[in-house]
Design a protein around this motif. Sequence first.
Motif, PDB file in Angstrom:
ATOM      1  N   ASN A 176       0.789  -1.225   0.000  1.00 22.67           N
ATOM      2  CA  ASN A 176       0.000   0.000   0.000  1.00 22.67           C
ATOM      3  C   ASN A 176       0.827   1.285   0.000  1.00 22.67           C
ATOM      4  O   ASN A 176       0.282   2.361   0.258  1.00 22.67           O
ATOM      5  CB  ASN A 176      -0.963  -0.006   1.199  1.00 22.67           C
ATOM      6  CG  ASN A 176      -2.061  -1.034   1.019  1.00 22.67           C
ATOM      7  OD1 ASN A 176      -2.756  -1.025   0.011  1.00 22.67           O
ATOM      8  ND2 ASN A 176      -2.192  -1.928   1.973  1.00 22.67           N
ATOM      9  N   ILE A 177       2.111   1.192  -0.261  1.00 21.88           N
ATOM     10  CA  ILE A 177       2.922   2.409  -0.341  1.00 21.88           C
ATOM     11  C   ILE A 177       3.375   2.623  -1.784  1.00 21.88           C
ATOM     12  O   ILE A 177       3.365   1.699  -2.599  1.00 21.88           O
ATOM     13  CB  ILE A 177       4.152   2.365   0.613  1.00 21.88           C
ATOM     14  CG1 ILE A 177       5.083   1.204   0.271  1.00 21.88           C
ATOM     15  CG2 ILE A 177       3.699   2.289   2.058  1.00 21.88           C
ATOM     16  CD1 ILE A 177       6.367   1.185   1.094  1.00 21.88           C
ATOM     17  N   THR A 178       3.731   3.851  -2.070  1.00 22.21           N
ATOM     18  CA  THR A 178       4.192   4.180  -3.424  1.00 22.21           C
ATOM     19  C   THR A 178       5.610   3.642  -3.626  1.00 22.21           C
ATOM     20  O   THR A 178       6.312   3.308  -2.665  1.00 22.21           O
ATOM     21  CB  THR A 178       4.203   5.713  -3.631  1.00 22.21           C
ATOM     22  OG1 THR A 178       5.205   6.273  -2.777  1.00 22.21           O
ATOM     23  CG2 THR A 178       2.843   6.323  -3.348  1.00 22.21           C
ATOM     24  N   GLN A 179       6.027   3.602  -4.876  1.00 18.12           N
ATOM     25  CA  GLN A 179       7.389   3.173  -5.197  1.00 18.12           C
ATOM     26  C   GLN A 179       8.413   4.106  -4.541  1.00 18.12           C
ATOM     27  O   GLN A 179       9.437   3.658  -4.031  1.00 18.12           O
ATOM     28  CB  GLN A 179       7.602   3.135  -6.719  1.00 18.12           C
ATOM     29  CG  GLN A 179       8.954   2.582  -7.131  1.00 18.12           C
ATOM     30  CD  GLN A 179       9.129   1.110  -6.750  1.00 18.12           C
ATOM     31  OE1 GLN A 179       8.224   0.296  -6.937  1.00 18.12           O
ATOM     32  NE2 GLN A 179      10.282   0.770  -6.212  1.00 18.12           N
ATOM     33  N   GLU A 180       8.110   5.380  -4.521  1.00 19.30           N
ATOM     34  CA  GLU A 180       9.004   6.362  -3.889  1.00 19.30           C
ATOM     35  C   GLU A 180       9.139   6.090  -2.392  1.00 19.30           C
ATOM     36  O   GLU A 180      10.243   6.140  -1.830  1.00 19.30           O
ATOM     37  CB  GLU A 180       8.478   7.776  -4.143  1.00 19.30           C
ATOM     38  CG  GLU A 180       9.404   8.863  -3.669  1.00 19.30           C
ATOM     39  CD  GLU A 180       8.881  10.244  -4.038  1.00 19.30           C
ATOM     40  OE1 GLU A 180       8.612  11.024  -3.097  1.00 19.30           O
ATOM     41  OE2 GLU A 180       8.750  10.523  -5.255  1.00 19.30           O
ATOM     42  N   GLU A 181       8.024   5.792  -1.726  1.00 14.87           N
ATOM     43  CA  GLU A 181       8.073   5.474  -0.294  1.00 14.87           C
ATOM     44  C   GLU A 181       8.831   4.170  -0.043  1.00 14.87           C
ATOM     45  O   GLU A 181       9.591   4.055   0.929  1.00 14.87           O
ATOM     46  CB  GLU A 181       6.646   5.369   0.273  1.00 14.87           C
ATOM     47  CG  GLU A 181       5.912   6.693   0.330  1.00 14.87           C
ATOM     48  CD  GLU A 181       4.435   6.526   0.654  1.00 14.87           C
ATOM     49  OE1 GLU A 181       3.902   7.382   1.390  1.00 14.87           O
ATOM     50  OE2 GLU A 181       3.804   5.555   0.174  1.00 14.87           O
ATOM     51  N   PHE A 182       8.656   3.216  -0.921  1.00 12.49           N
ATOM     52  CA  PHE A 182       9.368   1.942  -0.799  1.00 12.49           C
ATOM     53  C   PHE A 182      10.875   2.165  -0.964  1.00 12.49           C
ATOM     54  O   PHE A 182      11.674   1.654  -0.175  1.00 12.49           O
ATOM     55  CB  PHE A 182       8.846   0.934  -1.835  1.00 12.49           C
ATOM     56  CG  PHE A 182       9.527  -0.396  -1.770  1.00 12.49           C
ATOM     57  CD1 PHE A 182       9.275  -1.274  -0.715  1.00 12.49           C
ATOM     58  CD2 PHE A 182      10.425  -0.785  -2.752  1.00 12.49           C
ATOM     59  CE1 PHE A 182       9.910  -2.505  -0.646  1.00 12.49           C
ATOM     60  CE2 PHE A 182      11.059  -2.014  -2.689  1.00 12.49           C
ATOM     61  CZ  PHE A 182      10.800  -2.887  -1.630  1.00 12.49           C
ATOM     62  N   ASN A 183      11.255   2.935  -1.972  1.00 13.84           N
ATOM     63  CA  ASN A 183      12.683   3.218  -2.207  1.00 13.84           C
ATOM     64  C   ASN A 183      13.316   3.944  -1.020  1.00 13.84           C
ATOM     65  O   ASN A 183      14.500   3.762  -0.732  1.00 13.84           O
ATOM     66  CB  ASN A 183      12.871   4.034  -3.483  1.00 13.84           C
ATOM     67  CG  ASN A 183      12.549   3.240  -4.723  1.00 13.84           C
ATOM     68  OD1 ASN A 183      12.477   2.009  -4.705  1.00 13.84           O
ATOM     69  ND2 ASN A 183      12.327   3.942  -5.829  1.00 13.84           N
ATOM     70  N   ALA A 184      12.544   4.771  -0.324  1.00 13.21           N
ATOM     71  CA  ALA A 184      13.055   5.519   0.820  1.00 13.21           C
ATOM     72  C   ALA A 184      13.388   4.611   2.011  1.00 13.21           C
ATOM     73  O   ALA A 184      14.105   5.032   2.923  1.00 13.21           O
ATOM     74  CB  ALA A 184      12.050   6.590   1.239  1.00 13.21           C
ATOM     75  N   LEU A 185      12.906   3.369   2.013  1.00 18.59           N
ATOM     76  CA  LEU A 185      13.218   2.430   3.083  1.00 18.59           C
ATOM     77  C   LEU A 185      14.671   1.942   3.024  1.00 18.59           C
ATOM     78  O   LEU A 185      15.210   1.446   4.007  1.00 18.59           O
ATOM     79  CB  LEU A 185      12.283   1.215   3.022  1.00 18.59           C
ATOM     80  CG  LEU A 185      10.796   1.475   3.244  1.00 18.59           C
ATOM     81  CD1 LEU A 185       9.999   0.205   2.957  1.00 18.59           C
ATOM     82  CD2 LEU A 185      10.539   1.978   4.653  1.00 18.59           C
TER      83      LEU A 185
END
Length: 179
Positions: free
Chosen positions: A156-165
């Motif tokens: 449920n998160i965006t690709q940008e939010e995932f990459n920020a992990l």
Amino acid sequence: MKRNLLVFGIILSVGLITSCGDDDSDAPPPHEVGVWELDSYILTNLPSDYASNEGVILLLDDLSFGGISFESYTLELMTNGTYTRKIEVPGPSINDDGTWLLDDDDLVLDSEDSDTDEEFGVERNEDDQLWLSQDVQFALIKDSVLDTLTQEYVDNITQEEFNALFDNVNLDLVYAFER
């Protein structure tokens, strides 16, 4: 009689000198000489925040360099101090020739096509295994964050939010070669 002993002594000396010279040329090559096939990669020497990845084994197609995965990687070390490397990738293969030197715990490849030597740390050097390592940067998620992630959250998160992990982490990438 003295003459016979003198002649015998000269023949014996020449025979010993010749046989000593033959011993050097008949010495077996170092066991590093031969054809090595890259079997897998191993992640080592990670910072403690990323320790769950220590020792993780990745197959050839699990890892990409600039978006390109290796299909095969062959390194041949020859007795005359030269090497040939062939890396199969989608598209044309990568071929490389040069000289090699084993210096204590380092294997140095000096390519004919590059001005920069490629230096690997030798992690394992046995008859059937040659493990070479290089310092690299990997994008990894901290163990503390990884422990709290659920698949539902990731879905449920965006690709940008995932990459920020992910963080860029310095580690040793071991190339595990086998015969």
